[in-house]
Design a protein around this motif. Structure first.
Motif, PDB file in Angstrom:
ATOM      1  N   GLY A   1      -3.144  -1.432  -4.251  1.00 27.60           N
ATOM      2  CA  GLY A   1      -2.830  -0.280  -3.414  1.00 27.60           C
ATOM      3  C   GLY A   1      -1.587   0.487  -3.796  1.00 27.60           C
ATOM      4  O   GLY A   1      -1.123   1.338  -3.036  1.00 27.60           O
ATOM      5  N   MET A   2      -1.037   0.224  -4.978  1.00 32.30           N
ATOM      6  CA  MET A   2       0.145   0.954  -5.438  1.00 32.30           C
ATOM      7  C   MET A   2      -0.275   2.049  -6.412  1.00 32.30           C
ATOM      8  O   MET A   2      -1.275   1.927  -7.106  1.00 32.30           O
ATOM      9  CB  MET A   2       1.119   0.001  -6.133  1.00 32.30           C
ATOM     10  CG  MET A   2       1.796  -0.963  -5.179  1.00 32.30           C
ATOM     11  SD  MET A   2       2.755  -2.230  -6.043  1.00 32.30           S
ATOM     12  CE  MET A   2       1.629  -3.623  -5.900  1.00 32.30           C
ATOM     13  N   VAL A   3       0.509   3.101  -6.454  1.00 32.47           N
ATOM     14  CA  VAL A   3       0.344   4.133  -7.470  1.00 32.47           C
ATOM     15  C   VAL A   3       1.255   3.739  -8.621  1.00 32.47           C
ATOM     16  O   VAL A   3       2.471   3.636  -8.448  1.00 32.47           O
ATOM     17  CB  VAL A   3       0.750   5.515  -6.928  1.00 32.47           C
ATOM     18  CG1 VAL A   3       0.706   6.555  -8.041  1.00 32.47           C
ATOM     19  CG2 VAL A   3      -0.130   5.908  -5.763  1.00 32.47           C
TER      20      VAL A   3
ATOM     21  N   PHE B   1       0.802  -1.223   0.000  1.00 35.21           N
ATOM     22  CA  PHE B   1       0.000   0.000   0.000  1.00 35.21           C
ATOM     23  C   PHE B   1       0.838   1.278   0.000  1.00 35.21           C
ATOM     24  O   PHE B   1       1.835   1.402   0.699  1.00 35.21           O
ATOM     25  CB  PHE B   1      -0.923   0.043   1.222  1.00 35.21           C
ATOM     26  CG  PHE B   1      -2.131  -0.852   1.138  1.00 35.21           C
ATOM     27  CD1 PHE B   1      -2.367  -1.667   0.050  1.00 35.21           C
ATOM     28  CD2 PHE B   1      -3.037  -0.882   2.179  1.00 35.21           C
ATOM     29  CE1 PHE B   1      -3.483  -2.491  -0.014  1.00 35.21           C
ATOM     30  CE2 PHE B   1      -4.161  -1.691   2.133  1.00 35.21           C
ATOM     31  CZ  PHE B   1      -4.392  -2.493   1.032  1.00 35.21           C
ATOM     32  N   TRP B   2       0.345   2.245  -0.775  1.00 39.98           N
ATOM     33  CA  TRP B   2       0.813   3.625  -0.811  1.00 39.98           C
ATOM     34  C   TRP B   2       2.285   3.754  -1.202  1.00 39.98           C
ATOM     35  O   TRP B   2       3.001   4.611  -0.711  1.00 39.98           O
ATOM     36  CB  TRP B   2       0.550   4.314   0.522  1.00 39.98           C
ATOM     37  CG  TRP B   2      -0.898   4.570   0.779  1.00 39.98           C
ATOM     38  CD1 TRP B   2      -1.967   4.045   0.101  1.00 39.98           C
ATOM     39  CD2 TRP B   2      -1.452   5.396   1.795  1.00 39.98           C
ATOM     40  NE1 TRP B   2      -3.142   4.490   0.635  1.00 39.98           N
ATOM     41  CE2 TRP B   2      -2.861   5.322   1.673  1.00 39.98           C
ATOM     42  CE3 TRP B   2      -0.905   6.181   2.801  1.00 39.98           C
ATOM     43  CZ2 TRP B   2      -3.707   6.019   2.514  1.00 39.98           C
ATOM     44  CZ3 TRP B   2      -1.740   6.868   3.647  1.00 39.98           C
ATOM     45  CH2 TRP B   2      -3.131   6.794   3.505  1.00 39.98           C
ATOM     46  N   ARG B   3       2.705   2.876  -2.098  1.00 42.99           N
ATOM     47  CA  ARG B   3       4.052   2.983  -2.656  1.00 42.99           C
ATOM     48  C   ARG B   3       3.925   2.960  -4.172  1.00 42.99           C
ATOM     49  O   ARG B   3       3.078   2.263  -4.716  1.00 42.99           O
ATOM     50  CB  ARG B   3       4.928   1.833  -2.177  1.00 42.99           C
ATOM     51  CG  ARG B   3       5.274   1.947  -0.700  1.00 42.99           C
ATOM     52  CD  ARG B   3       6.080   0.752  -0.233  1.00 42.99           C
ATOM     53  NE  ARG B   3       6.339   0.845   1.181  1.00 42.99           N
ATOM     54  CZ  ARG B   3       5.486   0.481   2.136  1.00 42.99           C
ATOM     55  NH1 ARG B   3       4.306  -0.002   1.823  1.00 42.99           N
ATOM     56  NH2 ARG B   3       5.815   0.597   3.403  1.00 42.99           N
ATOM     57  N   PRO B   4       4.792   3.682  -4.862  1.00 40.68           N
ATOM     58  CA  PRO B   4       4.704   3.695  -6.314  1.00 40.68           C
ATOM     59  C   PRO B   4       5.315   2.457  -6.954  1.00 40.68           C
ATOM     60  O   PRO B   4       6.257   1.861  -6.424  1.00 40.68           O
ATOM     61  CB  PRO B   4       5.485   4.952  -6.712  1.00 40.68           C
ATOM     62  CG  PRO B   4       6.425   5.183  -5.592  1.00 40.68           C
ATOM     63  CD  PRO B   4       5.763   4.660  -4.351  1.00 40.68           C
ATOM     64  N   ALA B   5       4.747   2.103  -8.082  1.00 37.95           N
ATOM     65  CA  ALA B   5       5.249   0.984  -8.873  1.00 37.95           C
ATOM     66  C   ALA B   5       5.465   1.461 -10.307  1.00 37.95           C
ATOM     67  O   ALA B   5       4.676   2.239 -10.838  1.00 37.95           O
ATOM     68  CB  ALA B   5       4.250  -0.169  -8.856  1.00 37.95           C
TER      69      ALA B   5
END
Length: 196
Positions: A136-138, A105-109
């Motif tokens: 849940g990734m950006v 969650f809440w981490r960029p990919a």
């Protein structure tokens, strides 16, 4: 301060070509000062998903799941190196990601796709975009797409030919966009913890 980035790769084939792209990305991010680690689904060797990490009682998950959960939680961002299998995503990498949820969650990919042919894994990249968002990734808008991978990257992951030049040209923007979203996500997570 350097960013902690996991590069995730999922081919189980004996003659893997995508590892070249993983090596290229790792070297490029390290040259920028990032702390980068390869997570190779084949090396981790998780069984087909039966029970997610979160479904084990606290402290009772298998050691490799516990270790990987800590690596994911400790990362600032992710790069998914994906080949295309029959218009879809590689099962090894999908199986690895599905063992976890809140840890992402809440981490960029970022997505870097490849293929032996001219489509450069574009259909797999598209499929991953929705999957990673749901988890849940950006997902950053910049991508790397490598067609004819055996002619674009050497066995050591070094760019070759015209395809290699194009990849080298595209990488800085890809890395800059990932870094920007990593910094934004760090600030947000410092203000408010992700949902669990």
């Amino acid at each position: 301060m350097s960013n902690r980035i996991l590069v995730l790769y999922g081919s189980y084939r004996s003659d893997r070509m995508g590892i070249r792209l993983a090596q290229f990305v790792i070297e490029g991010l390290r040259a920028r000062g990032d702390d980068v680690e390869l997570i190779d689904a084949r090396a981790v060797g998780l069984p087909m998903l039966d029970r997610m990490y979160k479904e084990y009682p606290r402290g009772q998950a298998p050691e490799r799941l516990e270790k990987l959960a800590g690596q994911i939680r400790g990362a600032d961002g992710f790069v998914f190196i994906t080949g295309e299998y029959n218009w879809g995503i590689q099962p090894g990498l999908k199986n690895l990601t599905d063992h976890f949820l809140e840890e992402w969650f809440w981490r960029p990919a970022a997505i870097a796709s490849y293929s032996a042919g001219r489509f450069a894994g574009a259909r797999a990249a598209l499929a991953w975009h929705g999957t990673l968002s749901e988890m849940g990734m950006v997902v950053i808008s910049s991508t790397l797409a490598v067609g004819a991978i055996s002619q674009t990257l050497s066995a050591e992951g070094q760019p070759t030919g015209e395809g290699g030049k194009a990849l080298t040209h595209a990488f800085p923007r890809f890395a800059d966009d990932l870094a920007c979203w990593i910094e934004a996500a760090k600030m947000q997570r410092a203000r408010k913890k992700p949902p669990i």
